[in-house]
Write a protein that holds these residues in place. Structure first.
Motif, PDB file in Angstrom:
ATOM      1  N   ASP A  59       0.909  -1.224  -0.019  1.00 22.79           N
ATOM      2  CA  ASP A  59       0.017  -0.026   0.091  1.00 22.79           C
ATOM      3  C   ASP A  59       0.815   1.276  -0.039  1.00 22.79           C
ATOM      4  O   ASP A  59       1.945   1.277   0.556  1.00 22.79           O
ATOM      5  CB  ASP A  59      -1.004  -0.145   1.413  1.00 22.79           C
ATOM      6  N   ALA A  60       0.213   2.270  -0.545  1.00 21.96           N
ATOM      7  CA  ALA A  60       1.048   3.590  -0.550  1.00 21.96           C
ATOM      8  C   ALA A  60       0.779   4.374   0.764  1.00 21.96           C
ATOM      9  O   ALA A  60      -0.074   3.780   1.462  1.00 21.96           O
ATOM     10  CB  ALA A  60       0.354   4.501  -1.650  1.00 21.96           C
ATOM     11  N   LEU A  61       1.515   5.121   1.034  1.00 23.39           N
ATOM     12  CA  LEU A  61       1.285   6.144   2.358  1.00 23.39           C
ATOM     13  C   LEU A  61       0.324   7.072   2.072  1.00 23.39           C
ATOM     14  O   LEU A  61       0.672   8.152   1.163  1.00 23.39           O
ATOM     15  CB  LEU A  61       2.751   6.731   2.906  1.00 23.39           C
ATOM     16  N   VAL A  62      -0.755   7.044   2.455  1.00 26.34           N
ATOM     17  CA  VAL A  62      -1.923   7.804   2.238  1.00 26.34           C
ATOM     18  C   VAL A  62      -2.720   8.289   3.690  1.00 26.34           C
ATOM     19  O   VAL A  62      -2.796   7.520   4.683  1.00 26.34           O
ATOM     20  CB  VAL A  62      -2.846   7.094   1.400  1.00 26.34           C
ATOM     21  N   ILE A  63      -2.629   9.651   3.557  1.00 24.84           N
ATOM     22  CA  ILE A  63      -3.431  10.218   4.948  1.00 24.84           C
ATOM     23  C   ILE A  63      -4.496  11.252   4.532  1.00 24.84           C
ATOM     24  O   ILE A  63      -4.744  11.766   3.340  1.00 24.84           O
ATOM     25  CB  ILE A  63      -2.047  11.044   5.484  1.00 24.84           C
ATOM     26  N   SER A  64      -5.000  11.729   5.746  1.00 23.13           N
ATOM     27  CA  SER A  64      -5.947  12.854   5.570  1.00 23.13           C
ATOM     28  C   SER A  64      -5.445  14.060   5.982  1.00 23.13           C
ATOM     29  O   SER A  64      -4.560  14.009   7.307  1.00 23.13           O
ATOM     30  CB  SER A  64      -7.464  12.670   6.171  1.00 23.13           C
ATOM     31  N   ARG A  66      -7.574  11.042   1.024  1.00 24.76           N
ATOM     32  CA  ARG A  66      -6.454  10.506   0.377  1.00 24.76           C
ATOM     33  C   ARG A  66      -5.584  11.277  -0.230  1.00 24.76           C
ATOM     34  O   ARG A  66      -5.510  11.551  -1.562  1.00 24.76           O
ATOM     35  CB  ARG A  66      -7.684   9.922  -0.896  1.00 24.76           C
ATOM     36  N   VAL A  67      -4.582  11.751   0.478  1.00 31.22           N
ATOM     37  CA  VAL A  67      -3.396  12.554   0.298  1.00 31.22           C
ATOM     38  C   VAL A  67      -2.302  11.513   0.269  1.00 31.22           C
ATOM     39  O   VAL A  67      -2.007  11.029   1.275  1.00 31.22           O
ATOM     40  CB  VAL A  67      -3.279  13.640   1.097  1.00 31.22           C
ATOM     41  N   LEU A  68      -1.784  11.490  -0.901  1.00 28.58           N
ATOM     42  CA  LEU A  68      -0.614  10.585  -1.270  1.00 28.58           C
ATOM     43  C   LEU A  68       0.812  11.352  -0.635  1.00 28.58           C
ATOM     44  O   LEU A  68       1.000  12.593  -1.213  1.00 28.58           O
ATOM     45  CB  LEU A  68      -0.491  10.268  -2.692  1.00 28.58           C
ATOM     46  N   ILE A  69       1.521  10.744   0.063  1.00 24.99           N
ATOM     47  CA  ILE A  69       2.826  11.100   0.441  1.00 24.99           C
ATOM     48  C   ILE A  69       3.859  10.628  -0.449  1.00 24.99           C
ATOM     49  O   ILE A  69       4.014   9.242  -0.519  1.00 24.99           O
ATOM     50  CB  ILE A  69       3.319  11.178   2.167  1.00 24.99           C
ATOM     51  N   ASP A  70       4.405  11.374  -1.318  1.00 26.92           N
ATOM     52  CA  ASP A  70       5.225  10.574  -2.429  1.00 26.92           C
ATOM     53  C   ASP A  70       6.461  11.173  -2.451  1.00 26.92           C
ATOM     54  O   ASP A  70       6.613  12.512  -3.102  1.00 26.92           O
ATOM     55  CB  ASP A  70       4.511  10.807  -3.866  1.00 26.92           C
ATOM     56  N   PRO A  71       7.655  10.722  -1.886  1.00 27.82           N
ATOM     57  CA  PRO A  71       8.941  11.224  -1.949  1.00 27.82           C
ATOM     58  C   PRO A  71       9.431  11.254  -3.310  1.00 27.82           C
ATOM     59  O   PRO A  71      10.651  11.715  -3.674  1.00 27.82           O
ATOM     60  CB  PRO A  71       9.901  10.200  -1.001  1.00 27.82           C
ATOM     61  N   GLY A  72       8.665  10.617  -4.239  1.00 29.64           N
ATOM     62  CA  GLY A  72       9.377  10.377  -5.671  1.00 29.64           C
ATOM     63  C   GLY A  72       8.959  11.418  -6.448  1.00 29.64           C
ATOM     64  O   GLY A  72       9.082  11.727  -7.542  1.00 29.64           O
ATOM     65  N   SER A  73       7.935  12.296  -5.708  1.00 26.13           N
ATOM     66  CA  SER A  73       7.529  13.603  -6.724  1.00 26.13           C
ATOM     67  C   SER A  73       8.212  14.800  -6.238  1.00 26.13           C
ATOM     68  O   SER A  73       8.215  15.076  -5.022  1.00 26.13           O
ATOM     69  CB  SER A  73       5.938  13.899  -6.312  1.00 26.13           C
ATOM     70  N   SER A  74       8.616  15.446  -7.415  1.00 32.48           N
ATOM     71  CA  SER A  74       9.575  16.764  -7.182  1.00 32.48           C
ATOM     72  C   SER A  74       8.595  17.821  -6.805  1.00 32.48           C
ATOM     73  O   SER A  74       9.006  19.065  -6.839  1.00 32.48           O
ATOM     74  CB  SER A  74      10.487  17.107  -8.485  1.00 32.48           C
ATOM     75  N   ALA A  98      -6.374   8.737  -8.687  1.00 35.41           N
ATOM     76  CA  ALA A  98      -6.856   8.083  -7.477  1.00 35.41           C
ATOM     77  C   ALA A  98      -6.687   8.798  -5.990  1.00 35.41           C
ATOM     78  O   ALA A  98      -7.126   8.515  -4.862  1.00 35.41           O
ATOM     79  CB  ALA A  98      -6.182   6.526  -7.116  1.00 35.41           C
ATOM     80  N   TYR A  99      -5.949  10.040  -6.166  1.00 37.07           N
ATOM     81  CA  TYR A  99      -5.767  10.807  -4.980  1.00 37.07           C
ATOM     82  C   TYR A  99      -6.272  12.223  -5.295  1.00 37.07           C
ATOM     83  O   TYR A  99      -5.966  12.670  -6.373  1.00 37.07           O
ATOM     84  CB  TYR A  99      -4.233  10.725  -4.570  1.00 37.07           C
ATOM     85  N   ASN A 100      -6.501  12.772  -4.250  1.00 41.69           N
ATOM     86  CA  ASN A 100      -7.106  14.215  -4.124  1.00 41.69           C
ATOM     87  C   ASN A 100      -5.842  15.028  -4.141  1.00 41.69           C
ATOM     88  O   ASN A 100      -5.607  16.167  -4.964  1.00 41.69           O
ATOM     89  CB  ASN A 100      -7.870  14.533  -3.092  1.00 41.69           C
ATOM     90  N   MET A 101      -4.780  14.808  -3.521  1.00 46.60           N
ATOM     91  CA  MET A 101      -3.479  15.457  -3.589  1.00 46.60           C
ATOM     92  C   MET A 101      -2.135  14.742  -3.404  1.00 46.60           C
ATOM     93  O   MET A 101      -2.498  13.677  -3.054  1.00 46.60           O
ATOM     94  CB  MET A 101      -3.465  16.527  -2.364  1.00 46.60           C
TER      95      MET A 101
END
Length: 244
Positions: free
Chosen positions: A138-143, A153-161, A223-226
């Protein structure tokens, strides 16, 4: 005060590479002086935040201390909530486990992460995987409270610049008037690209930390709002763990 102090663990660095002429009473070992011990400086800062050692401050120091003791602004009560409805058990190739999980984001206050030395590390242990069904993918997803809206459904993505928000979400937040028309081209790992509708600065509230966060606004469905990428992660001094 001894029971209030978080005494450090043993130094992990190679003893043969340390300066034998420098002694640190805080670590009870050689390698650096007390004056140069960043871990001790961080511990003094921590104790001051707990209300200890204030009697040792000068008058000017006490004034600065009282000014810094002001409580951070309380986040507003959300006026609305932005949800995402997705079908199926697999979203964008990631399986979303149908169980109650806890997403953990460790935040270090006052940029304390920069005081961490090789003698001390930020770690996760077995206790941190409580309530998490493993193995998982699963991805790391928070509110998160953003502006005046509880965004799910806020995705925490260290791969995004960049930090990304959907135009639909911006409209649901009734914050479209904050949009600044400034197009950028964002590229994915497969060289696909999307042109943004502009950018917007919104206030994010997390663990008592209030930040003005710049988002790139895109008009598409996902799939994510942010998506909160490295700019937000680094600004917050966050240590994310997708495992936990």
């Amino acid at each position: 005060m001894g029971d209030k102090v978080r005494w450090p663990k043993e130094m992990r660095s190679n003893p043969n590479r340390r300066n034998p002429d420098h002694w640190c009473e805080f670590h009870n070992d050689h390698g650096h002086t007390m004056a140069d011990c960043r871990l001790l400086q961080g511990e003094v800062d921590h104790l001051l935040k707990q209300g200890y050692l204030t009697e040792l401050l000068s008058e000017r120091g006490k004034q600065a201390y009282m000014k810094n003791r002001q409580e951070p602004p309380k986040p507003p009560s959300p006026k609305r909530t932005v949800n995402v409805i997705s079908g199926g058990e697999e979203i964008n190739g990631e399986t979303y486990t149908a169980t109650n999980k806890v997403s953990k984001v460790t935040i270090t206050y006052e940029k304390q992460v920069r005081h961490v030395l090789e003698e001390e590390s930020i770690t996760f242990d077995d206790a941190d995987v409580d309530d998490v069904l493993s193995p998982h993918n699963d991805a790391l997803v928070i509110s998160l409270l953003v502006h005046d809206t509880n965004v799910k459904r806020v995705l925490i993505d260290p791969g995004s610049s960049v930090n990304i928000i959907l135009l639909r979400v911006l409209r649901e937040m009734q914050a479209e008037d904050k949009l600044i028309t400034k197009e950028h081209t964002l590229s994915g790992f497969d060289n696909s690209s999307v042109v943004t509708k502009g950018e917007v600065i919104l206030t994010t509230f997390a663990e008592g930390i209030v930040k003005g966060t710049k988002f790139q606004v895109i008009d598409m469905e996902m799939a994510y709002n942010m998506i909160l990428g490295r700019p937000w992660i680094h600004e917050m001094d966050v240590v994310p763990s997708t495992l936990h």
